[in-house]
Design a protein around this motif. Structure first.
Motif, PDB file in Angstrom:
ATOM      1  N   TYR A  52       0.837  -1.202   0.000  1.00 12.77           N
ATOM      2  CA  TYR A  52       0.000   0.000   0.000  1.00 12.77           C
ATOM      3  C   TYR A  52       0.874   1.255   0.000  1.00 12.77           C
ATOM      4  N   ILE A  53       1.983   1.229   0.749  1.00 14.60           N
ATOM      5  CA  ILE A  53       2.888   2.375   0.753  1.00 14.60           C
ATOM      6  C   ILE A  53       3.499   2.577  -0.630  1.00 14.60           C
ATOM      7  N   ARG A  54       3.882   1.475  -1.280  1.00 16.29           N
ATOM      8  CA  ARG A  54       4.377   1.574  -2.661  1.00 16.29           C
ATOM      9  C   ARG A  54       3.309   2.183  -3.572  1.00 16.29           C
ATOM     10  N   MET A  55       2.067   1.796  -3.326  1.00 21.74           N
ATOM     11  CA  MET A  55       0.969   2.336  -4.116  1.00 21.74           C
ATOM     12  C   MET A  55       0.838   3.840  -3.908  1.00 21.74           C
ATOM     13  N   MET A  56       0.979   4.295  -2.659  1.00 19.78           N
ATOM     14  CA  MET A  56       0.923   5.728  -2.397  1.00 19.78           C
ATOM     15  C   MET A  56       2.063   6.447  -3.110  1.00 19.78           C
ATOM     16  N   ASN A  57       3.273   5.888  -3.057  1.00 18.82           N
ATOM     17  CA  ASN A  57       4.399   6.496  -3.762  1.00 18.82           C
ATOM     18  C   ASN A  57       4.125   6.596  -5.254  1.00 18.82           C
ATOM     19  N   ALA A  58       3.351   5.640  -5.784  1.00 20.30           N
ATOM     20  CA  ALA A  58       3.073   5.605  -7.220  1.00 20.30           C
ATOM     21  C   ALA A  58       1.916   6.514  -7.618  1.00 20.30           C
ATOM     22  N   CYS A  59       0.901   6.627  -6.779  1.00 26.77           N
ATOM     23  CA  CYS A  59      -0.350   7.278  -7.174  1.00 26.77           C
ATOM     24  C   CYS A  59      -0.595   8.619  -6.501  1.00 26.77           C
ATOM     25  N   ALA A  60       0.137   8.923  -5.432  1.00 28.80           N
ATOM     26  CA  ALA A  60       0.075  10.261  -4.842  1.00 28.80           C
ATOM     27  C   ALA A  60       1.216  11.089  -5.445  1.00 28.80           C
ATOM     28  N   GLY A  61       1.727  12.059  -4.733  1.00 26.82           N
ATOM     29  CA  GLY A  61       2.876  12.816  -5.208  1.00 26.82           C
ATOM     30  C   GLY A  61       2.677  13.427  -6.578  1.00 26.82           C
ATOM     31  N   ASN A  62       3.701  13.308  -7.410  1.00 21.87           N
ATOM     32  CA  ASN A  62       3.671  13.923  -8.735  1.00 21.87           C
ATOM     33  C   ASN A  62       2.551  13.379  -9.613  1.00 21.87           C
ATOM     34  N   ASN A  63       2.274  12.075  -9.507  1.00 22.14           N
ATOM     35  CA  ASN A  63       1.183  11.507 -10.295  1.00 22.14           C
ATOM     36  C   ASN A  63      -0.153  12.127  -9.915  1.00 22.14           C
ATOM     37  N   TYR A  64      -0.300  12.535  -8.670  1.00 24.45           N
ATOM     38  CA  TYR A  64      -1.564  13.083  -8.185  1.00 24.45           C
ATOM     39  C   TYR A  64      -1.797  14.494  -8.710  1.00 24.45           C
ATOM     40  N   ILE A  65      -0.776  15.336  -8.649  1.00 26.71           N
ATOM     41  CA  ILE A  65      -0.965  16.735  -9.049  1.00 26.71           C
ATOM     42  C   ILE A  65      -0.871  16.924 -10.563  1.00 26.71           C
ATOM     43  N   PHE A  66      -0.365  15.908 -11.264  1.00 27.20           N
ATOM     44  CA  PHE A  66      -0.115  16.035 -12.699  1.00 27.20           C
ATOM     45  C   PHE A  66      -1.384  16.403 -13.464  1.00 27.20           C
ATOM     46  N   GLY A  67      -2.513  15.778 -13.104  1.00 25.40           N
ATOM     47  CA  GLY A  67      -3.746  16.009 -13.841  1.00 25.40           C
ATOM     48  C   GLY A  67      -4.246  17.426 -13.770  1.00 25.40           C
ATOM     49  N   ASP A  68      -3.990  18.123 -12.670  1.00 25.49           N
ATOM     50  CA  ASP A  68      -4.466  19.498 -12.532  1.00 25.49           C
ATOM     51  C   ASP A  68      -3.456  20.519 -13.032  1.00 25.49           C
ATOM     52  N   VAL A  69      -2.168  20.252 -12.830  1.00 26.03           N
ATOM     53  CA  VAL A  69      -1.140  21.163 -13.338  1.00 26.03           C
ATOM     54  C   VAL A  69      -1.164  21.208 -14.862  1.00 26.03           C
ATOM     55  N   THR A  70      -1.509  20.103 -15.494  1.00 29.66           N
ATOM     56  CA  THR A  70      -1.595  20.061 -16.955  1.00 29.66           C
ATOM     57  C   THR A  70      -3.031  20.173 -17.446  1.00 29.66           C
ATOM     58  N   GLY A  71      -3.995  20.339 -16.525  1.00 29.27           N
ATOM     59  CA  GLY A  71      -5.401  20.368 -16.892  1.00 29.27           C
ATOM     60  C   GLY A  71      -6.063  21.722 -16.769  1.00 29.27           C
ATOM     61  N   ASN A  72      -5.253  22.804 -16.753  1.00 34.59           N
ATOM     62  CA  ASN A  72      -5.770  24.166 -16.747  1.00 34.59           C
ATOM     63  C   ASN A  72      -6.521  24.506 -15.456  1.00 34.59           C
ATOM     64  N   VAL A  73      -6.083  23.871 -14.350  1.00 33.72           N
ATOM     65  CA  VAL A  73      -6.669  24.143 -13.042  1.00 33.72           C
ATOM     66  C   VAL A  73      -5.652  24.798 -12.123  1.00 33.72           C
ATOM     67  N   ALA A  74      -4.417  24.307 -12.148  1.00 39.96           N
ATOM     68  CA  ALA A  74      -3.369  24.809 -11.260  1.00 39.96           C
ATOM     69  C   ALA A  74      -2.134  25.183 -12.058  1.00 39.96           C
ATOM     70  N   SER A  75      -1.340  26.084 -11.488  1.00 39.13           N
ATOM     71  CA  SER A  75      -0.090  26.484 -12.124  1.00 39.13           C
ATOM     72  C   SER A  75       1.018  25.530 -11.704  1.00 39.13           C
ATOM     73  N   GLY A  76       2.044  25.444 -12.526  1.00 39.80           N
ATOM     74  CA  GLY A  76       3.212  24.640 -12.205  1.00 39.80           C
ATOM     75  C   GLY A  76       4.450  25.275 -12.772  1.00 39.80           C
ATOM     76  N   PHE A  77       5.567  25.106 -12.061  1.00 45.16           N
ATOM     77  CA  PHE A  77       6.790  25.766 -12.525  1.00 45.16           C
ATOM     78  C   PHE A  77       7.432  25.031 -13.691  1.00 45.16           C
ATOM     79  N   ASP A  78       7.049  23.768 -13.931  1.00 40.58           N
ATOM     80  CA  ASP A  78       7.633  22.982 -15.009  1.00 40.58           C
ATOM     81  C   ASP A  78       6.728  23.060 -16.234  1.00 40.58           C
TER      82      ASP A  78
END
Length: 461
Positions: A52-78
């Motif tokens: 489950y911890i491996r799953m969190m490392n895979a699905c939280a973090g960067n994978n979690y914010i990616f959809g909004d940073v690239t989805g015209n909801v949030a800003s991102g420096f990259d």
């Protein structure tokens, strides 16, 4: 984006869980081989917890914010991730691919090896295997929504991701596999979830376990999301309604209850609400290590809502009013200064809106869809009352109803990682800068190199 470095083809495991099939295969000191690890229930449970911890490392973090940073909801420096100019050779993005496979491999160990070695009650084994199948399905959905060529655009025969269903025993080149089709990956995801649903409990008895471990509700909800992504709307509606059955989950009374402010007083061990079908209980992590966190750095203020997105909310919508702390410009949904907020992965409003959208596709303008829409919308107006209660007369066509449901979904699930994928699956650009031939991410170049081209690159790179 944080930098990570893993390699799917090597699958280095912290517990060195390679099967010892030869007399000369010696286990490292202070490790356990599968025959020992999976023999007894306590060590099996510990390994499942680590998965489950491996799953969190895979699905939280960067994978979690990616959809909004690239989805015209949030800003991102990259800006590379926003406009699709990721270099396949860059190590900055490698973990988006490799981290899910690390979790998948551990799930595969449980699924394939527990029946072989376990010496405890078979009904308990079945539950642990079902949890591993839920984890595997979640990670494969995470992978295919990022890397599947046309996976969200109803192109089942295009390249998906490598579909590995057995534990990885070490690298010699013979175990390399090509990318399966999108259809094959989605079929396996639903197969895993159907099998998991049969053996998972509906009710785990307490709020922490109910939200943080797989249940029938969580597995049905994930299957509903999968079917929505594959445009199997009749099945999406059925799974979503099954997820909501039993009244195990309830909407919180308002957004302040759902998202309390942890920025001024970061105490940890925050309760998991009955609105959560599945979440990572990161606030219960008592580690003193700085990097032991959920990987979502909204509280640092680097990622902010786009003003153009906030302007879309209606006047008095408490989701807009409560998204930003009044005294600090950070997103209210994740405010813990130690980055240890619990991470919601499946909330009841998503399931409700999935059912509403799917039924609108299959039944047109219908009372169930409108009622579900009204419930989610009304919860955002608890102070002064909802400005409008929708009826069938408000929608001239089923498309009008679907459009309104999608807008509600974007408002409700903002900063929870959905915007990019909801746009693509509805044939819309996630953001104005992203070209259509870059909707799928590039496969890391080292995966292509190490397999001598067996794994193919996505078109456009």
């Amino acid at each position: 984006m944080k930098k990570y470095r893993y390699h799917i083809s090597l699958f280095t495991l912290l517990l060195a869980l390679c099967a010892c099939n030869k007399q000369l295969d010696l286990k490292p000191e202070n490790t356990m081989v599968e025959s020992e690890l999976l023999k007894n229930e306590p060590t099996t449970v510990n390994y499942l917890a680590d998965t489950y911890i491996r799953m969190m490392n895979a699905c939280a973090g960067n994978n979690y914010i990616f959809g909004d940073v690239t989805g015209n909801v949030a800003s991102g420096f990259d800006q590379n991730i926003v406009n699709g100019t990721i270099d396949p050779s860059s190590e900055n993005y490698a973990s988006l691919w490799s981290a899910p496979y690390l979790a998948i491999n551990q799930a595969n160990v449980i699924i394939t090896q527990l029946p072989r070695w376990a010496q405890f009650d078979k009904s308990r084994q079945a539950v642990y295997i079902a949890e591993a199948k839920f984890i595997r399905a979640f990670c494969y959905l995470t992978l295919i929504q990022l890397y599947g060529d046309g996976a969200l655009q109803n192109k089942p025969d295009n390249m998906g991701v490598p579909l590995r269903l057995g534990a990885f025993d070490g690298y010699d080149g013979s175990q390399d596999i090509p990318r399966a089709t999108n259809k094959a990956v989605y079929t396996q995801i639903l197969k895993d979830l159907d099998e998991a649903i049969a053996d998972l409990p509906a009710n785990r008895g307490d709020a922490l376990n109910q939200a943080s471990r797989a249940t029938k509700g969580a597995a049905n909800a994930l299957a509903a999301r999968t079917c929505l992504y594959t445009r199997q709307y009749d099945k999406a509606a059925a799974y979503a309604q099954a997820a909501m059955a039993g009244n195990y989950y309830q909407l919180q009374s308002n957004f302040w209850t759902l998202w309390p402010d942890h920025n001024k007083q970061s105490t940890g061990s925050y309760p998991l609400s009955s609105e959560l079908l599945f979440a990572f209980p990161e606030s219960y992590n008592k580690s003193s290590k700085y990097n032991d966190n959920n990987g979502i750095y909204y509280a640092s203020g680097y990622t902010k809502p786009l003003p153009s997105f906030l302007a879309t909310y209606g006047a008095g919508d408490e989701r807009n009013d409560s998204l930003m702390l009044y005294y600090k410009a950070i997103i209210r949904k994740f405010t813990d200064t130690n980055t240890r907020d619990n991470v919601p992965m499946i909330r009841l409003p998503e399931v409700m809106l999935t059912a509403a959208e799917a039924l609108a596709h299959t039944q047109g303008i219908n009372g169930t869809s409108i009622n579900l829409l009204n419930q989610v919308y009304a919860r955002a107006y608890t102070k002064n009352g909802v400005p409008h209660v929708y009826t069938a007369a408000d929608f001239g066509t089923p498309t009008d109803l679907i459009t309104r449901i999608l807008q509600e979904r974007k408002w409700e699930l903002a900063f929870e990682g959905f915007a990019r994928f909801d746009a693509i699956r509805n044939d819309m650009a996630p953001n104005p800068q992203l070209p259509a031939n870059r909707y799928a991410l590039p496969v890391p170049q080292h995966e292509i190199d190490i397999t001598q081209g067996l794994i193919k690159q996505n078109p456009g790179y």
